[in-house]
Design a protein around this motif. Structure first.
Motif, short mmCIF file in Angstrom:
data_model
loop_
_atom_site.label_atom_id
_atom_site.label_comp_id
_atom_site.label_asym_id
_atom_site.label_seq_id
_atom_site.Cartn_x
_atom_site.Cartn_y
_atom_site.Cartn_z
N ILE A 61 0.86 -1.17 0.00
CA ILE A 61 0.00 0.00 0.00
C ILE A 61 0.90 1.23 0.00
CG2 ILE A 61 -1.78 1.27 1.27
CD1 ILE A 61 -2.74 -1.43 0.16
N TYR A 62 0.64 2.15 -0.91
CA TYR A 62 1.50 3.31 -1.07
C TYR A 62 0.72 4.62 -0.95
CZ TYR A 62 4.86 0.01 -2.93
OH TYR A 62 5.72 -1.04 -3.08
N PHE A 63 1.43 5.67 -0.55
CA PHE A 63 0.89 7.02 -0.52
C PHE A 63 1.86 7.90 -1.30
CE2 PHE A 63 -0.94 4.89 3.03
CZ PHE A 63 -2.23 5.36 3.06
N CYS A 64 1.32 8.81 -2.10
CA CYS A 64 2.19 9.68 -2.89
C CYS A 64 2.68 10.84 -2.04
CB CYS A 64 1.51 10.15 -4.17
SG CYS A 64 0.21 11.36 -3.97
N SER A 65 3.74 11.46 -2.51
CA SER A 65 4.39 12.54 -1.77
C SER A 65 3.50 13.78 -1.64
CB SER A 65 5.71 12.91 -2.44
OG SER A 65 5.50 13.26 -3.80
N LYS A 66 2.42 13.87 -2.40
CA LYS A 66 1.53 15.03 -2.30
C LYS A 66 0.82 15.09 -0.94
CE LYS A 66 -1.03 14.30 -5.93
NZ LYS A 66 -1.93 14.48 -7.07
N HIS A 67 0.85 13.99 -0.17
CA HIS A 67 0.16 13.94 1.12
C HIS A 67 1.09 14.18 2.30
CE1 HIS A 67 -3.34 12.73 -1.05
NE2 HIS A 67 -2.59 11.85 -1.69
N PHE A 68 2.33 14.54 2.02
CA PHE A 68 3.32 14.80 3.06
C PHE A 68 3.78 16.25 2.98
CE2 PHE A 68 3.50 10.31 2.22
CZ PHE A 68 3.61 9.74 3.47
N GLU A 69 3.98 16.87 4.13
CA GLU A 69 4.49 18.23 4.16
C GLU A 69 5.96 18.21 3.75
OE1 GLU A 69 3.58 20.26 7.80
OE2 GLU A 69 1.63 19.25 7.92
N GLU A 70 6.44 19.36 3.29
CA GLU A 70 7.83 19.46 2.82
C GLU A 70 8.84 19.04 3.88
OE1 GLU A 70 9.99 22.98 0.95
OE2 GLU A 70 7.99 23.01 0.04
N ASN A 71 8.55 19.36 5.15
CA ASN A 71 9.50 19.04 6.21
C ASN A 71 9.54 17.55 6.55
OD1 ASN A 71 7.11 18.75 7.58
ND2 ASN A 71 7.55 20.29 9.14
N CYS A 72 8.74 16.73 5.89
CA CYS A 72 8.77 15.28 6.10
C CYS A 72 9.87 14.60 5.28
CB CYS A 72 7.42 14.66 5.71
SG CYS A 72 6.08 15.06 6.83
N PHE A 73 10.48 15.35 4.38
CA PHE A 73 11.48 14.77 3.49
C PHE A 73 12.89 15.16 3.90
CE2 PHE A 73 7.56 14.96 1.12
CZ PHE A 73 7.50 13.70 0.57
N GLY A 74 13.82 14.26 3.63
CA GLY A 74 15.22 14.50 3.92
C GLY A 74 15.84 15.44 2.91
N VAL A 76 17.52 14.96 0.21
CA VAL A 76 17.35 14.61 -1.19
C VAL A 76 15.98 15.05 -1.70
CG1 VAL A 76 17.33 12.70 -2.84
CG2 VAL A 76 18.93 12.69 -0.95
N GLY A 77 14.99 15.13 -0.81
CA GLY A 77 13.66 15.56 -1.21
C GLY A 77 12.75 14.44 -1.66
N ILE A 78 13.25 13.21 -1.65
CA ILE A 78 12.45 12.07 -2.07
C ILE A 78 12.23 11.11 -0.92
CG2 ILE A 78 12.38 10.06 -3.58
CD1 ILE A 78 13.84 11.71 -5.66
N ARG A 79 13.25 10.89 -0.12
CA ARG A 79 13.17 9.93 0.99
C ARG A 79 12.52 10.57 2.21
NH1 ARG A 79 15.61 4.99 1.75
NH2 ARG A 79 15.75 4.39 3.93
N LEU A 80 11.54 9.85 2.79
CA LEU A 80 10.86 10.35 3.98
C LEU A 80 11.75 10.26 5.21
CD1 LEU A 80 7.28 8.79 3.71
CD2 LEU A 80 7.92 11.18 3.40
N LYS A 81 11.59 11.21 6.10
CA LYS A 81 12.26 11.14 7.39
C LYS A 81 11.60 10.05 8.23
CE LYS A 81 13.63 15.99 7.62
NZ LYS A 81 13.42 17.26 8.34
N GLU A 82 12.27 9.59 9.26
CA GLU A 82 11.82 8.47 10.08
C GLU A 82 10.41 8.65 10.65
OE1 GLU A 82 11.59 4.86 11.78
OE2 GLU A 82 13.18 5.54 10.43
#
Length: 115
Positions: A61-74, A76-82
């Motif tokens: 099951i996947y969720f696209c990056s449009k559902h995450f705030e900018e500060n959720c990404f490391g 690189v801008g693609i990998r989610l923070k923990e």
């Protein structure tokens, strides 16, 4: 099989076009991960009976990056923070999101969320 976003009302599909637009896909945490319940509550989907929150049996099951705030990404801008949790919805603005520090806050009255 292509990846599709599982957030309620989202039709984003993993393709060359979406990747070129910078949209990434992130797998729902596994059942033993405490963040899973936050992701499921925030995806705004009910189980097939309409009685509770959706809890899929599939591990894919996947969720696209449009559902995450900018500060959720490391960096690189693609990998989610923990501790990242999806908190952005495009279609259901009445639902208040659950965060790591707050409990659920659903609007009063009948709920009519799409599956």
């Amino acid at each position: 099989m292509p990846r599709l976003c599982s957030a309620g009302g989202c039709c984003t599909r993993d393709s060359r076009e979406t990747r070129n637009r910078g949209i990434s896909f992130h797998r729902l945490p596994k059942k033993d991960n405490p963040r899973r319940s936050l992701w499921l509550a925030n995806c705004q989907r009910l189980d097939p009976s309409g009685q509770g929150l959706w809890d899929p049996a599939s591990e894919y099951i996947y969720f696209c990056s449009k559902h995450f705030e900018e500060n959720c990404f490391g960096l690189v801008g693609i990998r989610l923070k923990e501790g990242a949790v999806p908190t952005i919805s495009e279609s259901f603005s009445k639902l208040h999101w659950i965060t790591k520090t707050k409990g659920p806050s659903f609007p009063s009255g009948p709920q009519s969320y799409l599956i």
